[in-house]
Scaffold this active site. Structure first.
Site, PDB file in Angstrom:
ATOM      1  N   ASN A 202       4.994  -6.561   0.657  1.00 17.45           N
ATOM      2  CA  ASN A 202       3.653  -6.555   1.252  1.00 17.45           C
ATOM      3  C   ASN A 202       2.687  -6.008   0.199  1.00 17.45           C
ATOM      4  OD1 ASN A 202       1.334  -6.107   2.725  1.00 17.45           O
ATOM      5  ND2 ASN A 202       2.211  -4.538   4.069  1.00 17.45           N
ATOM      6  N   TRP A 203       1.939  -6.901  -0.412  1.00 18.99           N
ATOM      7  CA  TRP A 203       1.049  -6.483  -1.496  1.00 18.99           C
ATOM      8  C   TRP A 203      -0.174  -5.721  -0.985  1.00 18.99           C
ATOM      9  CZ3 TRP A 203       0.538 -11.264  -5.327  1.00 18.99           C
ATOM     10  CH2 TRP A 203       1.798 -11.544  -5.866  1.00 18.99           C
ATOM     11  N   LYS A 204      -0.406  -5.763   0.298  1.00 15.27           N
ATOM     12  CA  LYS A 204      -1.618  -5.152   0.891  1.00 15.27           C
ATOM     13  C   LYS A 204      -2.857  -5.668   0.152  1.00 15.27           C
ATOM     14  CE  LYS A 204       1.206  -1.405   2.498  1.00 15.27           C
ATOM     15  NZ  LYS A 204       1.302  -0.044   2.989  1.00 15.27           N
TER      16      LYS A 204
ATOM     17  N   HIS B  95       1.387  -4.435  11.560  1.00 13.42           N
ATOM     18  CA  HIS B  95       1.557  -3.353  10.591  1.00 13.42           C
ATOM     19  C   HIS B  95       0.738  -2.151  11.067  1.00 13.42           C
ATOM     20  CE1 HIS B  95       1.279  -1.020   6.939  1.00 13.42           C
ATOM     21  NE2 HIS B  95       2.332  -1.677   6.504  1.00 13.42           N
TER      22      HIS B  95
ATOM     23  N   GLU C 157      -1.159  -0.229   9.636  1.00  9.63           N
ATOM     24  CA  GLU C 157      -2.555  -0.208   9.149  1.00  9.63           C
ATOM     25  C   GLU C 157      -3.441  -1.111  10.002  1.00  9.63           C
ATOM     26  OE1 GLU C 157      -1.587  -1.067   5.044  1.00  9.63           O
ATOM     27  OE2 GLU C 157      -0.570   0.863   4.949  1.00  9.63           O
TER      28      GLU C 157
ATOM     29  N   GLU D 209       8.877   0.652  10.919  1.00  8.35           N
ATOM     30  CA  GLU D 209       8.168   1.362   9.864  1.00  8.35           C
ATOM     31  C   GLU D 209       7.564   2.644  10.410  1.00  8.35           C
ATOM     32  OE1 GLU D 209       6.888  -1.432   6.465  1.00  8.35           O
ATOM     33  OE2 GLU D 209       5.299  -1.418   7.952  1.00  8.35           O
TER      34      GLU D 209
ATOM     35  N   GLY E 125       3.785   4.608   2.402  1.00  7.73           N
ATOM     36  CA  GLY E 125       2.933   4.978   1.269  1.00  7.73           C
ATOM     37  C   GLY E 125       2.926   6.465   0.949  1.00  7.73           C
TER      38      GLY E 125
ATOM     39  N   SER F  67       8.218   3.635   2.152  1.00  8.77           N
ATOM     40  CA  SER F  67       8.674   4.291   0.924  1.00  8.77           C
ATOM     41  C   SER F  67      10.067   3.846   0.479  1.00  8.77           C
ATOM     42  CB  SER F  67       8.591   5.819   1.066  1.00  8.77           C
ATOM     43  OG  SER F  67       7.228   6.200   1.227  1.00  8.77           O
TER      44      SER F  67
ATOM     45  N   GLY G 116       6.088  -1.977   0.384  1.00  6.24           N
ATOM     46  CA  GLY G 116       4.681  -1.924  -0.005  1.00  6.24           C
ATOM     47  C   GLY G 116       4.546  -1.681  -1.494  1.00  6.24           C
ATOM     48  N   GLY G 117       4.270  -0.438  -1.855  1.00  9.71           N
ATOM     49  CA  GLY G 117       3.981  -0.070  -3.246  1.00  9.71           C
ATOM     50  C   GLY G 117       4.949  -0.643  -4.274  1.00  9.71           C
TER      51      GLY G 117
END
Ligand code: PGA
Length: 249
Positions: free
Chosen positions: A9-11, A94, A96, A166, A172, A211, A232-233
């Site tokens: 997930n590149w966000k 998600h 967010e 999640e 993150g 994470s 993510g990251g």
């Protein structure tokens, strides 16, 4: 036997130039991946990603979609458009989207239905906040989120869909759930679904997200009810993402 999935997930990250480098490294590293792999870029880069990954084992997904099918909805992107661009998956719910954009359970369920109508595979996200975990409410919260979906689509609506657990406090933050903490929730979700339909529950892929890094992916992915990860990251760094994919093999 459930085939593992690793989803990046590149966000809201990337640019034409940055994506080119990342995608060419992913292309080069995609040759011997045994699991299903997908990357979910921001909307404007979907075509670039679909093009760059054509002919590889890595497919394309979206981070969001509209619950509406078509019409006067300025700024929205429909499921049919995503399918038209070559997307196979779409992330729904998600944390967010739930917290920063106020997407309610009802909206998320409508998005799930819209995704299905266009033939996209939904990755439906669930997870508790830190306060909810500390109050001992983790399972209550994720069951409620899952129930809102089941009430509309039924357990058979989860055939060939994907869930992602999640924990919000792990996203993150560098603070992953331990393999045991994650496994406990995954097993509980599968158990809840088993009571409704044993076969659907046994076949359903449940990803863990929050994470996940190259260093902890394997210990998470060997848990019996963890069927891969939503990353993510670490999905923005080709070598890290590929290492996570290899950990799923
Ligand atoms: P993270 O994000 O891997 O950076 O924690 C996971 C996610 O938001 O899906």
């Amino acid at each position: 036997m459930r085939r593992k999935i690793v989803a990046g997930n590149w966000k809201m990250h990337g640019s034409n130039a940055q994506n080119r480098d990342l995608l060419s490294a992913l292309r080069a590293g995609s040759v011997s991946l045994g699991c299903e792999v997908l990357v979910c870029p921001p909307y404007p880069y979907l075509a670039q990603v679909a093009d760059a990954l054509e002919g590889t084992a890595i497919v394309c997904g979206a981070q969001n979609l509209s619950q509406h099918l078509e019409g006067a909805f300025t700024g929205e992107v429909s499921a049919a458009m995503l399918a038209d661009l070559g997307c196979r998956y779409v992330i729904i719910g998600h944390s967010e989207r739930r917290t920063l954009f106020g997407e309610s359970d009802a909206v998320l369920v409508a998005k799930f239905v819209a995704a299905r109508q266009a033939g996209l595979c939904p990755i439906f996200c669930l997870g508790e906040s830190l306060a909810q975990r500390q109050a001992g409410k983790t399972l209550e919260v994720v069951f409620e989120q899952l129930n809102s979906l089941l009430q509309v689509v039924g357990v058979e609506g989860l055939v060939d869909a994907v869930l992602a657990y999640e924990p919000v406090w792990a996203i993150g933050t560098g603070l992953s759930a331990t393999p045991e903490e994650a496994q406990e929730v995954h097993a509980a979700l599968r158990g809840m679904l088993s009571a409704l339909d044993v076969d659907v529950a046994a076949a359903l892929r449940i990803l863990y997200g929050g994470s996940v890094k190259a260093g902890n992916a394997q210990e998470l992915f060997v848990q019996p009810d963890i069927d891969g990860g939503l990353i993510g990251g670490a999905s923005l760094v080709a070598q890290d993402f590929l290492a996570i994919c290899r950990a799923a093999n």
